[in-house]
Motif scaffolding. Structure first.
Motif, PDB file in Angstrom:
ATOM      1  N   THR A  30       0.856  -1.175   0.000  1.00  0.00           N
ATOM      2  CA  THR A  30       0.000   0.000   0.000  1.00  0.00           C
ATOM      3  C   THR A  30       0.893   1.226   0.000  1.00  0.00           C
ATOM      4  N   ILE A  31       0.489   2.217  -0.779  1.00  0.00           N
ATOM      5  CA  ILE A  31       1.271   3.444  -0.864  1.00  0.00           C
ATOM      6  C   ILE A  31       0.319   4.633  -0.790  1.00  0.00           C
ATOM      7  N   LYS A  32       0.740   5.659  -0.088  1.00  0.00           N
ATOM      8  CA  LYS A  32      -0.068   6.863   0.057  1.00  0.00           C
ATOM      9  C   LYS A  32       0.266   7.815  -1.091  1.00  0.00           C
ATOM     10  N   THR A  33      -0.760   8.230  -1.815  1.00  0.00           N
ATOM     11  CA  THR A  33      -0.574   9.196  -2.891  1.00  0.00           C
ATOM     12  C   THR A  33      -0.899  10.588  -2.375  1.00  0.00           C
ATOM     13  N   THR A  34      -0.515  11.572  -3.140  1.00  0.00           N
ATOM     14  CA  THR A  34      -0.943  12.936  -2.850  1.00  0.00           C
ATOM     15  C   THR A  34      -1.926  13.341  -3.937  1.00  0.00           C
ATOM     16  N   ALA A  35      -2.652  14.408  -3.688  1.00  0.00           N
ATOM     17  CA  ALA A  35      -3.715  14.837  -4.604  1.00  0.00           C
ATOM     18  C   ALA A  35      -3.195  15.090  -6.006  1.00  0.00           C
ATOM     19  N   LYS A  36      -3.922  14.564  -6.983  1.00  0.00           N
ATOM     20  CA  LYS A  36      -3.644  14.812  -8.399  1.00  0.00           C
ATOM     21  C   LYS A  36      -2.153  14.798  -8.696  1.00  0.00           C
ATOM     22  N   SER A  37      -1.543  13.654  -8.520  1.00  0.00           N
ATOM     23  CA  SER A  37      -0.100  13.589  -8.660  1.00  0.00           C
ATOM     24  C   SER A  37       0.334  12.243  -9.233  1.00  0.00           C
ATOM     25  N   PHE A  38       1.608  12.175  -9.558  1.00  0.00           N
ATOM     26  CA  PHE A  38       2.248  10.937  -9.973  1.00  0.00           C
ATOM     27  C   PHE A  38       3.157  10.494  -8.829  1.00  0.00           C
TER      28      PHE A  38
END
Length: 138
Positions: free
Chosen positions: A9-17
């Motif tokens: 599992t990985i945490k993304t940030t808003a509207k990002s790659f």
């Protein structure tokens, strides 16, 4: 033929790659498979997996800008239960993909010099995204 599978599992940030190339490379190495195929699968419908330029961040910016014009968030969408960014995120995912396959040779991913593997977050908020990596080969 050997099969090896791992999830993370990985945490993304808003509207990002979010680059996950090193995560995948580590799993390939752990698998012990020398020659085969690595399948990467993202278990979500509002984010994508892409193999893209890893040297010039302007490429990723241009991709984001293009998709923002192609699939605007102010469209007249029927589905808006999870907010105005949800249906556009589903459309962007449908236009891209949720899985990638990369060959393995000599125990390493056969990526091009400038290729990186990314989760493309299409939502306005960060999320925990689950990735399944399945490796098969010898």
């Amino acid at each position: 033929m050997t099969h090896y599978q791992q999830k993370f599992t990985i945490k993304t940030t808003a509207k990002s790659f979010t680059r996950i190339t090193s995560n995948i490379k580590d799993i390939v190495e752990e698998s012990g498979i020398d020659t085969g195929l690595c399948t990467v699968f993202l278990r979500h419908t509002s984010a994508s997996l892409v193999i893209q330029e890893n040297a010039d961040p302007d490429v990723l910016t241009d991709l984001s800008n293009f998709f923002a014009k192609l699939v605007p968030e102010d469209g007249s969408y029927i589905h808006d239960t999870e907010g105005p960014d949800d249906m556009p995120a589903h459309i962007r995912t449908a236009l891209t993909k949720t899985s990638e396959q990369i060959p393995i040779d000599n125990g390493r991913l056969v990526l091009g010099t400038w290729q990186g593997i990314y989760i493309w977050e299409h939502r306005q908020y960060r999320h925990n995204r689950e990735v399944v990596v399945h490796i098969s080969g010898d």
